[in-house]
Design a protein around this motif. Structure first.
Motif, short mmCIF file in Angstrom:
data_model
loop_
_atom_site.label_atom_id
_atom_site.label_comp_id
_atom_site.label_asym_id
_atom_site.label_seq_id
_atom_site.Cartn_x
_atom_site.Cartn_y
_atom_site.Cartn_z
N SER A 117 0.81 -1.21 0.00
CA SER A 117 0.00 0.00 0.00
C SER A 117 0.85 1.27 0.00
O SER A 117 0.45 2.30 -0.54
CB SER A 117 -0.95 -0.01 1.20
N TRP A 176 2.19 3.50 -7.71
CA TRP A 176 2.49 2.22 -8.38
C TRP A 176 1.73 1.09 -7.74
O TRP A 176 1.58 1.02 -6.51
CB TRP A 176 3.98 1.92 -8.27
N GLN A 177 1.24 0.17 -8.56
CA GLN A 177 0.76 -1.11 -8.07
C GLN A 177 0.91 -2.15 -9.17
O GLN A 177 0.87 -1.83 -10.36
CB GLN A 177 -0.68 -1.04 -7.59
N LYS A 205 1.73 2.29 -3.54
CA LYS A 205 0.59 2.90 -4.23
C LYS A 205 0.41 4.34 -3.79
O LYS A 205 0.17 5.24 -4.61
CB LYS A 205 -0.68 2.09 -3.97
#
Length: 336
Positions: free
Chosen positions: A303, A311-312, A306
């Motif tokens: 998390s 970004w994920q 993100k």
């Protein structure tokens, strides 16, 4: 302006070169080819149409590395260069401490002398140690590592934290990632380990193309749903894009640790079944004794990546299998 990628001819480094070029960066590669291939760099030039200056040198060599900074307008560094096999590190601890620490110490010294203070370091989830609860969260800090490879990564993180405190211009990202697999969707570059693969996915792919007879699954009675180890597998191109996102993060000074993972563990047997489903190739395997030091399961809480980097991971397990098979079936002997 160019980004220096140490270890750029290796598996993760080569895929990161493509992500960097796609994002508009020029790249310079330094690699001694102990774990990489010059052919990978050549193929990336073919794919992208970009010329990539390549230096086959040891990152621990101060004179040769300083010349690279002198010859190019380097504005940031992504540091992959180093030894990376957990089992080998137990057998050769001195090599792992000397190489992994030596390359990093020389790199940051050369960076400072050249006035370059942006660094993305390829760290590892192994720094959390065997006692950390899952999912791993950056706030847990570093734990008691179980092998010299993990210890060398933890030591480097400590060094870089101290370096960042010594000079306010440093921007250092410690990217702790998990189990990268897959390949570029073109099938032109991929994972090509030298010798017997240490990781599940390349070994399984080599079984599929007939280079190896069968897969050994280490342990079948772990406290997991199917008795086999569970890990956080992510697509190598997702990982590569995570490095670009960290490079572009200008919201922090100092040194910061960030997990890159999917947040969803997958077991060894689930990996085998997923690969067979995509490829229609059966993977013969036997369950053998556990390996010393293997943990039953671990995965990331991603998390922070993100929130901080935007970004994920977005590519599915099926895509990881498709791209692995596309690479291995087109290149049954790797780059050779």
């Amino acid at each position: 302006m160019s980004i220096l990628v140490t270890g750029g001819a290796g598996y993760i480094g080569s895929h990161t070169l493509i992500a960097l070029i796609d994002a508009g960066y020029r790249c310079v590669v330094v690699d001694d080819l102990s774990n990489g291939s010059a052919e990978a760099v050549r193929r990336i030039e073919m794919l992208t149409g970009e010329r990539i200056p390549f230096y086959q040198i040891d990152v621990a060599d101060p004179l040769l590395l300083s010349k690279v900074f002198y010859d190019h307008l380097i504005t940031g560094v992504i540091h992959f260069a180093g030894l990376k096999a957990v089992g080998e590190s137990v057998e050769k601890p001195i090599d792992y401490y000397q190489v992994n620490l030596g390359t990093t110490l020389n790199l940051v010294r050369c960076m400072a002398e050249a006035g370059v203070f942006k660094l993305v370091f390829s760290s590892s989830a192994t720094v959390y140690g065997s006692e950390a609860p899952v999912p791993y969260v950056e706030g847990y800090g570093r734990g008691i590592t179980s092998n010299p490879y993990g210890t060398s990564k933890a030591m480097i993180e400590q060094v870089l934290e101290d370096v960042a405190k010594s000079e306010s211009r440093w921007q250092i990202s410690l990217l702790r990632y998990f189990n990268p697999i897959g390949a570029h969707s073109s099938g032109v570059i991929g994972e090509d380990p030298q010798g017997v693969p240490n990781n599940l996915m390349p070994f399984m792919a080599q079984v599929a193309v007939g280079r190896r007879a069968a897969l050994q699954v280490f342990g079948g009675d772990y406290p997991t749903p199917d008795g086999t180890c569970r890990r956080d597998y992510l697509h190598v191109m997702d990982l590569a894009e995570g490095h670009v996102a960290a490079l572009e993060n200008n919201h922090h000074l100092g040194c910061d640790a960030i997990n890159l993972g999917t947040g969803s563990p997958v077991s060894v047997l689930e990996m085998i079944h997923a690969f067979e489903s995509v490829t229609n190739v059966q993977i013969p395997f036997t369950i053998v004794d556990k390996r010393a030091g293997d943990l039953p399961e671990f995965w990331a809480d991603a998390s922070k990546a993100k929130q901080l980097l935007g970004w994920q991971a977005k590519r599915s397990l099926e895509e990881m299998m498709i791209d692995t098979w596309n690479w291995q079936s087109k290149n049954p002997d790797g780059y050779r």
